[in-house]
Design a protein around this motif. Structure first.
Motif, short mmCIF file in Angstrom:
data_model
loop_
_atom_site.label_atom_id
_atom_site.label_comp_id
_atom_site.label_asym_id
_atom_site.label_seq_id
_atom_site.Cartn_x
_atom_site.Cartn_y
_atom_site.Cartn_z
N GLN A 208 0.85 -1.19 0.00
CA GLN A 208 0.00 0.00 0.00
C GLN A 208 0.89 1.24 0.00
O GLN A 208 1.84 1.33 0.77
CB GLN A 208 -0.90 0.02 1.23
CG GLN A 208 -1.80 1.26 1.28
CD GLN A 208 -2.74 1.22 2.46
OE1 GLN A 208 -3.72 0.49 2.45
NE2 GLN A 208 -2.45 2.00 3.48
N GLN A 224 0.79 6.87 -13.42
CA GLN A 224 -0.03 6.06 -14.31
C GLN A 224 0.62 5.85 -15.68
O GLN A 224 0.25 4.94 -16.40
CB GLN A 224 -1.42 6.68 -14.46
CG GLN A 224 -2.21 6.59 -13.15
CD GLN A 224 -3.65 7.03 -13.29
OE1 GLN A 224 -3.96 7.90 -14.10
NE2 GLN A 224 -4.53 6.44 -12.50
N ARG A 229 -2.02 1.30 -12.54
CA ARG A 229 -2.59 1.26 -11.20
C ARG A 229 -3.60 2.39 -11.02
O ARG A 229 -3.38 3.52 -11.48
CB ARG A 229 -1.50 1.40 -10.13
CG ARG A 229 -0.53 0.24 -10.08
CD ARG A 229 -1.21 -1.04 -9.67
NE ARG A 229 -0.37 -2.22 -9.90
CZ ARG A 229 -0.83 -3.39 -10.26
NH1 ARG A 229 -2.13 -3.55 -10.45
NH2 ARG A 229 -0.02 -4.41 -10.44
N ILE A 231 -5.64 5.13 -8.65
CA ILE A 231 -5.21 6.01 -7.56
C ILE A 231 -6.44 6.68 -6.94
O ILE A 231 -7.32 7.14 -7.65
CB ILE A 231 -4.23 7.09 -8.07
CG1 ILE A 231 -2.94 6.43 -8.60
CG2 ILE A 231 -3.87 8.08 -6.96
CD1 ILE A 231 -1.98 7.40 -9.25
N THR A 232 -6.48 6.72 -5.63
CA THR A 232 -7.54 7.42 -4.91
C THR A 232 -6.99 8.75 -4.39
O THR A 232 -5.90 8.79 -3.82
CB THR A 232 -8.06 6.57 -3.73
OG1 THR A 232 -8.60 5.35 -4.24
CG2 THR A 232 -9.14 7.31 -2.96
N THR A 251 -2.62 4.26 -3.41
CA THR A 251 -2.65 3.21 -4.43
C THR A 251 -2.05 1.94 -3.85
O THR A 251 -1.48 1.96 -2.75
CB THR A 251 -1.88 3.64 -5.71
OG1 THR A 251 -2.09 2.66 -6.73
CG2 THR A 251 -0.38 3.76 -5.44
#
Length: 291
Positions: A208, A224, A229, A231-232, A251
């Protein structure tokens, strides 16, 4: 572009075949130099092939060699892989298993030592490194790997229980054939094998990542571009020292992608703060490259 694509594809094929050959040498060393002299059983189909060799040498008029047994036991799994996973994946798996069987057959057992502890540790280490190297280059070594991929594709679940049950059967067989001390030595070899494999093959280890930055859009684009992946984004964070505006990005990556993440952060925001920790369990969708 077609020429570049063909060149890259050819390079990938050469790398995979070379890795298959290296794995074949390493597994043959593990079997013939350590496990067989020390009466140690491997895990999975290789261990089952060793068991067939022991049983046939004691109870049958002919002996099924470990190399031959390894290839024969994998044939049904080749068929399953061809139908359920893919032709290219299956072809490279067949090449890897054939080379392994051939090298195990070619290299006759050389008893460097009969000490079961030494044989368990070094056999597990050599095989674990070879297996991890193969997986790292996108090669399956056959056996339960194929079954695991098929079950994970169709159900999303792992075959941990099947692996445990199968390997428990091999350990019990080792106890019957050579006595309980050798069963425990085989367990030791399995542990060393798994540990070295994890150190070599890191794609399955999830981590994480929390990134604190004041340049979120630049960081997101860079990450990216390097990694596939999600991403928040958490807006309106505030630094406690200068009280300047920050954004938090979350992420999950594999340990294998650590280098690419570091490169992405250096390109986009060298002053970003990133905290990375091992992830115990992942629920939901997590992209993994297809075999």
């Amino acid at each position: 572009m077609d020429d570049v694509s063909k060149l890259m594809r050819r390079h990938t094929y050469v790398t995979k075949i070379s890795t298959s050959f290296i794995y074949a040498i390493l597994v043959s060393i593990a079997v013939n130099f350590f496990w067989t002299p020390g009466h140690i059983y491997s895990s999975g189909i290789t261990g089952f092939a060793q068991l067939l060799t022991t049983i046939s040498s004691r109870l049958m008029p002919f002996t099924i060699s470990t190399g031959l047994g390894l290839f024969l036991l994998n044939i049904p799994l080749f068929l399953l892989s061809w139908r359920a996973i893919g032709h290219e994946f299956t072809i490279f798996t067949i090449i890897t298993v054939f080379l392994s069987s051939f090298m195990i057959q070619l290299l006759k057992p050389i008893p460097l030592t009969h000490d079961p502890i030494i044989c368990a540790i070094f056999g597990g280490a050599v095989n674990g490194f070879g297996t991890g190297l193969a997986l790292r280059n996108g090669i399956s070594t056959g056996g339960l790997d194929i079954l695991g991929i098929v079950i994970r594709q169709r159900t999303g679940k792992s075959i941990g229980t099947i692996n445990i049950a199968f390997n428990s059967l091999i350990i019990i067989s080792a106890a019957i054939m050579y006595g309980w001390p050798y069963a425990f030595y085989s367990v030791l070899s399995l542990i060393v094998n798994a540990r070295i494999m994890d150190m070599t093959y890191t794609r399955q280890q999830k981590m994480q990542v929390m990134i604190i930055t004041n340049r979120p859009n630049t960081v997101i684009d860079s990450v990216q571009n390097h990694l596939r992946r999600g991403i928040t984004i958490v807006h309106n964070a505030e630094g406690a020292y200068r009280h300047d505006a920050k954004t938090i990005l979350f992420t999950v990556i594999s340990r294998y992608e650590m280098g690419e993440l570091e490169e992405a952060l250096l390109e986009s925001d060298p002053n970003a703060f990133a905290s990375i920790s091992d992830s115990v369990k992942i629920l939901g969708r997590f992209y993994e490259p297809k075999p």
